[in-house]
Write a protein that holds these residues in place. Structure first.
Motif, PDB file in Angstrom:
ATOM      1  N   GLN A   9       0.880  -1.163   0.000  1.00 21.09           N
ATOM      2  CA  GLN A   9       0.000   0.000   0.000  1.00 21.09           C
ATOM      3  C   GLN A   9       0.916   1.211   0.000  1.00 21.09           C
ATOM      4  N   ARG A  39      -2.338   0.830  -4.188  1.00 21.26           N
ATOM      5  CA  ARG A  39      -1.518  -0.380  -4.014  1.00 21.26           C
ATOM      6  C   ARG A  39      -0.929  -0.798  -5.349  1.00 21.26           C
ATOM      7  N   ASP A  75      -5.777  -9.278   1.231  1.00 21.14           N
ATOM      8  CA  ASP A  75      -6.393  -7.992   1.562  1.00 21.14           C
ATOM      9  C   ASP A  75      -6.221  -6.940   0.466  1.00 21.14           C
ATOM     10  N   ARG A  76      -5.645  -7.317  -0.656  1.00 20.09           N
ATOM     11  CA  ARG A  76      -5.297  -6.342  -1.693  1.00 20.09           C
ATOM     12  C   ARG A  76      -6.487  -5.599  -2.281  1.00 20.09           C
ATOM     13  N   HIS A  77      -7.658  -6.198  -2.283  1.00 22.42           N
ATOM     14  CA  HIS A  77      -8.818  -5.562  -2.910  1.00 22.42           C
ATOM     15  C   HIS A  77      -9.410  -4.420  -2.080  1.00 22.42           C
ATOM     16  N   GLU A  78      -8.839  -4.188  -0.902  1.00 23.34           N
ATOM     17  CA  GLU A  78      -9.285  -3.071  -0.077  1.00 23.34           C
ATOM     18  C   GLU A  78      -8.715  -1.738  -0.574  1.00 23.34           C
ATOM     19  N   TYR A  79      -7.760  -1.802  -1.515  1.00 25.48           N
ATOM     20  CA  TYR A  79      -7.077  -0.610  -2.002  1.00 25.48           C
ATOM     21  C   TYR A  79      -7.152  -0.526  -3.525  1.00 25.48           C
ATOM     22  N   THR A  80      -7.138   0.685  -4.040  1.00 19.14           N
ATOM     23  CA  THR A  80      -7.180   0.919  -5.483  1.00 19.14           C
ATOM     24  C   THR A  80      -5.784   0.699  -6.071  1.00 19.14           C
TER      25      THR A  80
END
Length: 102
Positions: A9, A39, A75-80
């Protein structure tokens, strides 16, 4: 897991250039700015080189890296995701000013 990649991130501050082409923090009409996060993604181009580096978002906005934080792959999909890293860097003064918001 096949296709797994390292994800970070990036806390960043949107930047712009002045009439002389120098980078500066993009501020609102009140002279304030906000930090945002993006990210690395599977198709992110370029190599991250540290704090102060400029990257381009999917919306073609210039952003300077202020802080990087490892992210669990799940958890990568929590960030653009960001589009690509450039080889350009902002000054240490810009980084220090932006870090006051962290």
């Amino acid at each position: 897991m096949k296709g797994k990649y390292e994800v970070f991130q990036y806390i960043g501050v949107p930047i712009t250039t002045d009439d002389s082409g120098n980078y500066m923090i993009k501020k609102d009409e009140n002279g304030e700015f906000k930090l945002h996060s993006w990210r690395t993604g599977k198709h992110t181009k370029g190599k991250p080189q540290g704090v102060g580096q400029i990257f381009i978002t999917e919306n073609n906005m210039l952003v300077a890296v202020i802080k990087e934080i490892p992210v669990k792959f799940k958890d990568r999909h929590e960030y653009t995701p960001l589009q690509r890293f450039t080889s350009e860097f902002v000054s240490d003064g810009i980084v220090r000013e932006a870090q006051t918001e962290i």
